[in-house]
Design a protein around this motif. Structure first.
Motif, PDB file in Angstrom:
ATOM      1  N   THR A 103       0.830  -1.210   0.000  1.00 47.22           N
ATOM      2  CA  THR A 103       0.000   0.000   0.000  1.00 47.22           C
ATOM      3  C   THR A 103       0.862   1.256   0.000  1.00 47.22           C
ATOM      4  N   LEU A 104       1.979   1.227   0.715  1.00 46.95           N
ATOM      5  CA  LEU A 104       2.885   2.377   0.726  1.00 46.95           C
ATOM      6  C   LEU A 104       3.479   2.585  -0.671  1.00 46.95           C
ATOM      7  N   SER A 137       0.888   4.161  -2.852  1.00 52.09           N
ATOM      8  CA  SER A 137       0.684   5.562  -2.497  1.00 52.09           C
ATOM      9  C   SER A 137       1.806   6.442  -3.052  1.00 52.09           C
ATOM     10  N   ALA A 150      -5.119   3.468  -1.285  1.00 52.41           N
ATOM     11  CA  ALA A 150      -3.735   3.941  -1.201  1.00 52.41           C
ATOM     12  C   ALA A 150      -3.358   4.743  -2.445  1.00 52.41           C
ATOM     13  N   VAL A 161      -2.489   6.090   3.580  1.00 48.48           N
ATOM     14  CA  VAL A 161      -1.991   4.711   3.604  1.00 48.48           C
ATOM     15  C   VAL A 161      -2.471   3.995   4.865  1.00 48.48           C
ATOM     16  N   ASN A 200      -4.889   0.683   4.960  1.00 49.84           N
ATOM     17  CA  ASN A 200      -4.531  -0.590   5.579  1.00 49.84           C
ATOM     18  C   ASN A 200      -5.671  -1.197   6.394  1.00 49.84           C
TER      19      ASN A 200
END
Length: 452
Positions: free
Chosen positions: A99-100, A103, A143, A193, A197
Motif C-alpha cells: 500500500t505504501l 501511495s 492507497a 496509507v 490498511n
C-alpha cells in the motif's frame, strides 16, 4: 454584521449555483463578483474595471504557467511516462509494503498528471500489484487514490495550488510553496496509507475471480499499447527538473543571499522563475514523443493541453475577479479583525475551503475561490508574511481535499474503476479524504506555531 451576512449570502450563492443548479464555476464566480460589488456599494463606474483588472491580473501572473504545466502533463500521460514512473518506484521499493508503494506511485504521478487521469492510467498496475502481493484491491485503490489526491491539492505545478499561490501574491515564492507542499502532502498521503490498511482484508462482493497471471497479462498488454516506453530519466526529467529549478530560484532570492549577487544568483534567479522553469520542462519532454512525425504529435499534445487548461484558466481568472472585488470592500479588514479576536487564524481558510469542496465537489474551485476570498484578510489574520501566505495555501489545500464524495468526479473514477459499491466507497475513499484533510490542517497548524 451586515458585511458578514452579505459575504455569507454570496458564498451561499456560489455553493448553490455550482452544486444544485450545476452552473459552470466560471460564470458563477463572475456573477458572484458582480453581486458582491453591488451589495457592498462599490461605485458603479468602478465595478467592471475592478472585475476585469482582477481577472487579468491573476492570469498575467500565473496563466502561462498553468498552460505549460498542463501540456507537460498531457505529454507524460500520452507517452507512457507515468507507466515508467510507476515501474521505477516498484523496482526501488519492492513488494514489502504494497500500500505504501502504491501511495508513493500516486504521490509522484499526480504532480504533473491530474489525479483522475492518474488513477485511470495506473488502475491496471494497481490490480496487478494487488494480485501479486495478495492484498485487497480495496486497500490498494484507497492507497493509490489518496497518494494521487495529496499532491493534487498541495504541490505546484498542479493548477489548483498554483492558482491559490497566485491569488495570495506568492508567484515569486513558488519554490517555497513546492517545498512545504511536498512535506504536507507526504504526511497527508501517509495518513491515507494508514486508512487504506484498514481494508487489507476487505474483498469486493461479486468481483470476477482473476488469477495473478491474468491480471499481469492485462498490465503487460496495457504497457504494450504505449509502444516503447521512455526511460526513467526521460520520464522524471520534465517534472522534477522544473521543480528543482523553481526551488533553487527561491533559495537564490532568500534575503540572506546564499548565492551571492553575481552570475550564479542571476542564473538561478532567471531559471527558477516558474515560467522559465516549466518551459525548460517542456523542452525536456520532447524526447518522450514517439518516432515518426514528432511535430504533428507535439502539436496534438499542445492542443489537448490548451483544451484541458482553458476551463482552469477561466475559473482562475474569475476567482481573481471575485477576489479583486472583495479587496475593494471593507469586508477583509472587518472579518480578519473579528476572526483574529476569536483565535481562528489558520483554520479559517481551511473551514471555507472544506465547505466549498464538500458542497460543490471540485478541489480546484475550492482552492481558487477560497484563496481569492481570504487574500484581503491575511493582514488582520496575522498571515501577511511570506511564510504566512505559504501556510495559508497549505490550509486551503487541506480544506480542498475534505471531502471527496458523490459530487466529485474523482469519487466516481475511484469507485467505478475499483468496482467498489457506493457504500463501501464512502467508508473507504470518502472517509480517507476526511482523515487526510484533518491530518493536513493539524500539521499546518503545528507548523504555524513554529514558523510564524
Amino acid at each position: 454584521m451586515s458585511l458578514v451576512l452579505i459575504l455569507l449570502a454570496v458564498v451561499g450563492f456560489i455553493v448553490v449555483a455550482t452544486s444544485r443548479f450545476k452552473i459552470h464555476p466560471f460564470l458563477t464566480l463572475i456573477l458572484a463578483a458582480f453581486i458582491a460589488a453591488f451589495a457592498y456599494g462599490l461605485p458603479a463606474d468602478q465595478i467592471a474595471k475592478t472585475i476585469t483588472g482582477g481577472f487579468g491580473g491573476i492570469l498575467g501572473y500565473i496563466g502561462l504557467v498553468i498552460v505549460l504545466g498542463t501540456i507537460i502533463g498531457v505529454i507524460l500521460e500520452k507517452s507512457g511516462a507515468a507507466i515508467t514512473m510507476a515501474d521505477t518506484v516498484v523496482k526501488l521499493l519492492g513488494k514489502r509494503f504494497p500500500t505504501l508503494t502504491m501511495s508513493i506511485i500516486g504521490y509522484i504521478v499526480s504532480i504533473p498528471v491530474f489525479c483522475d487521469s492518474g488513477f485511470v492510467i495506473l488502475n491496471s498496475l494497481k490490480q496487478s500489484m494487488a494480485k501479486r502481493m495478495a492484498v485487497s484491491s480495496v486497500a490498494m485503490s484507497v492507497a493509490l487514490a489518496t497518494g494521487l489526491f495529496a499532491t493534487h491539492t498541495f504541490v505546484p505545478p498542479t493548477p489548483g495550488p498554483i492558482a491559490a499561490a497566485g491569488n495570495l501574491a506568492l508567484e515569486d515564492s513558488l519554490g517555497l510553496v513546492i517545498l512545504l507542499g511536498l512535506v504536507v502532502s507526504a504526511v497527508a498521503a501517509l495518513a491515507g496509507v494508514l486508512w487504506a490498511n484498514r481494508f487489507r482484508a476487505v474483498e469486493i462482493a461479486g468481483d470476477e475471480p482473476q488469477t495473478p497471471e491474468e491480471v499481469e497479462t492485462q498490465w503487460r498488454t496495457m504497457k504494450a499499447s504505449y509502444g516503447t516506453l521512455p526511460t526513467a530519466g526521460q520520464a522524471f526529467a520534465p517534472i522534477f527538473v522544473p521543480i528543482l529549478l523553481i526551488c533553487l530560484g527561491s533559495i537564490a532570492r532568500f534575503p540572506t543571499g546564499p548565492m551571492g549577487a553575481g552570475v550564479v544568483f542571476e542564473t538561478f534567479s532567471f531559471l527558477g522563475q516558474p515560467l522559465n522553469a516549466l518551459l525548460i520542462g517542456l523542452f525536456l519532454s520532447l524526447p518522450l514523443l514517439k518516432p515518426g512525425d514528432r511535430i504533428a504529435q507535439f502539436n496534438e499534445h499542445i492542443g489537448k493541453g490548451i483544451a484541458a487548461a482553458a476551463p482552469i484558466l477561466l475559473i482562475t481568472g474569475a476567482g481573481g475577479a471575485f477576489g479583486a472585488v472583495l479587496k475593494a470592500t471593507p469586508i477583509g479588514e472587518y472579518l480578519g479583525t473579528t476572526l483574529s479576536a476569536l483565535g481562528v487564524g489558520i483554520f479559517m481558510p481551511f473551514i471555507v475551503a472544506a465547505a466549498l469542496k464538500s458542497a460543490q465537489g471540485s478541489s480546484t474551485v475550492a482552492l481558487v475561490t477560497t484563496s481569492a476570498m481570504v487574500a484581503p484578510m491575511l493582514g488582520d489574520l496575522g498571515l501577511a508574511t511570506e511564510m504566512g501566505r505559504v501556510l495559508t495555501v497549505m490550509a486551503i489545500g487541506a480544506g480542498a481535499m475534505t471531502v471527496s464524495h458523490a459530487n466529485d468526479s474523482f469519487f466516481w473514477v475511484v469507485s467505478q474503476f475499483s468496482r467498489m459499491p457506493v457504500a463501501l466507497a464512502y467508508r473507504a475513499h470518502t472517509a480517507a479524504t476526511l482523515v487526510q484533510g484533518i491530518t493536513a490542517i493539524v500539521l499546518v497548524y503545528l507548523l504555524s506555531l513554529v514558523l510564524l
